[in-house]
Design a protein around this motif. Structure first.
Motif, short mmCIF file in Angstrom:
data_model
loop_
_atom_site.label_atom_id
_atom_site.label_comp_id
_atom_site.label_asym_id
_atom_site.label_seq_id
_atom_site.Cartn_x
_atom_site.Cartn_y
_atom_site.Cartn_z
N GLU A 3 75.09 135.12 -82.95
CA GLU A 3 74.46 133.93 -82.39
C GLU A 3 73.03 133.91 -82.91
O GLU A 3 72.32 134.90 -82.81
N ILE A 4 72.61 132.78 -83.47
CA ILE A 4 71.29 132.67 -84.09
C ILE A 4 70.58 131.44 -83.55
O ILE A 4 71.22 130.42 -83.29
N SER A 5 69.26 131.55 -83.43
CA SER A 5 68.44 130.42 -83.04
C SER A 5 67.13 130.48 -83.80
O SER A 5 66.64 131.56 -84.13
N THR A 6 66.55 129.32 -84.06
CA THR A 6 65.24 129.27 -84.69
C THR A 6 64.12 129.18 -83.66
O THR A 6 62.95 129.17 -84.02
N GLU A 7 64.49 129.14 -82.38
CA GLU A 7 63.49 129.09 -81.31
C GLU A 7 62.73 130.41 -81.23
O GLU A 7 63.27 131.47 -81.56
N PRO A 8 61.49 130.38 -80.74
CA PRO A 8 60.78 131.63 -80.51
C PRO A 8 61.52 132.48 -79.46
O PRO A 8 62.13 131.94 -78.53
N GLY A 9 61.46 133.79 -79.62
CA GLY A 9 62.16 134.69 -78.70
C GLY A 9 61.63 134.61 -77.29
O GLY A 9 60.42 134.54 -77.07
N SER A 10 62.56 134.60 -76.34
CA SER A 10 62.21 134.60 -74.92
C SER A 10 63.41 135.10 -74.14
O SER A 10 64.54 135.04 -74.65
N PRO A 11 63.22 135.56 -72.92
CA PRO A 11 64.37 135.96 -72.11
C PRO A 11 65.35 134.80 -71.90
O PRO A 11 66.56 135.00 -71.92
N ALA A 12 64.83 133.58 -71.72
CA ALA A 12 65.72 132.43 -71.53
C ALA A 12 66.59 132.20 -72.76
O ALA A 12 67.80 131.93 -72.64
N LEU A 13 66.02 132.34 -73.94
CA LEU A 13 66.81 132.21 -75.17
C LEU A 13 67.85 133.31 -75.25
O LEU A 13 69.01 133.05 -75.59
N GLY A 14 67.47 134.54 -74.91
CA GLY A 14 68.43 135.64 -74.92
C GLY A 14 69.61 135.38 -74.00
O GLY A 14 70.77 135.64 -74.36
N ALA A 15 69.34 134.82 -72.83
CA ALA A 15 70.42 134.51 -71.88
C ALA A 15 71.34 133.43 -72.45
O ALA A 15 72.57 133.54 -72.36
N ARG A 16 70.75 132.39 -73.04
CA ARG A 16 71.58 131.32 -73.62
C ARG A 16 72.44 131.83 -74.77
O ARG A 16 73.61 131.50 -74.89
N LEU A 17 71.84 132.65 -75.64
CA LEU A 17 72.59 133.20 -76.77
C LEU A 17 73.72 134.12 -76.27
O LEU A 17 74.83 134.09 -76.81
N ALA A 18 73.43 134.92 -75.26
CA ALA A 18 74.46 135.80 -74.69
C ALA A 18 75.59 134.99 -74.08
O ALA A 18 76.77 135.31 -74.28
N ASP A 19 75.25 133.95 -73.34
CA ASP A 19 76.29 133.10 -72.74
C ASP A 19 77.19 132.49 -73.82
O ASP A 19 78.41 132.48 -73.68
N ALA A 20 76.59 131.99 -74.88
CA ALA A 20 77.36 131.39 -75.98
C ALA A 20 78.25 132.45 -76.64
O ALA A 20 79.43 132.21 -76.92
N LEU A 21 77.69 133.62 -76.88
CA LEU A 21 78.44 134.69 -77.52
C LEU A 21 79.61 135.14 -76.64
O LEU A 21 80.74 135.29 -77.12
N LEU A 22 79.35 135.32 -75.36
CA LEU A 22 80.40 135.79 -74.45
C LEU A 22 81.48 134.75 -74.23
O LEU A 22 82.65 135.10 -74.03
#
Length: 130
Positions: A3-22
């Motif tokens: 899962e990849i994003s161009t957004e700056p890293g943040s806990p909220a981004l990590g949660a969204r990426l994890a949800d998409a991956l899972l």
């Protein structure tokens, strides 16, 4: 799975990426993040999805951020050689100013094993008898 994003890293981004991956790969048993801040959000998403860390899913961050030891379980991470990176960066800048060529360097990093990964299982060597 990635899962990849161009957004700056943040806990909220990590949660969204994890949800998409899972949602795409529900049987995944390990997640490696490009930053500890992302990993903190992954841990939050795993907790909300009732997945246990590290029993169900292991998590590894990068950067050895001080916050990694403040979460339970503490975050396993990759510790980059910050001082060496800074020293080599300064040398490279000075070299380029003086007309030197660009160089690539590969540096060793350290794996800091904490609670978000399981310790390696010691296995007895396999022996065969005839």
């Amino acid at each position: 799975a990635v899962e990849i994003s161009t957004e700056p890293g943040s806990p909220a981004l990590g949660a969204r990426l994890a949800d998409a991956l899972l949602s795409r790969e529900p049987s995944i048993d390990g997640i490696i993040c490009n930053g500890d801040v992302i990993a903190l959000g992954v841990l939050n998403a795993l907790r909300h999805s009732s997945r246990r860390v590290p029993e169900d899913v292991a998590v590894i961050g990068f950067g050895d951020n001080d916050a990694g030891v403040c979460v339970v379980p503490a975050l396993t991470t990759i510790r980059p050689p910050r001082v060496e990176i800074g020293r080599l960066s300064a040398q490279a800048i000075l070299s380029r100013i003086e007309g030197g060529a660009a160089e690539r360097r590969c540096l060793d990093a350290e794996l800091i094993v904490r609670g978000t990964t399981r310790a390696p299982i010691e296995r007895n060597p396999i022996t065969f008898s005839s």
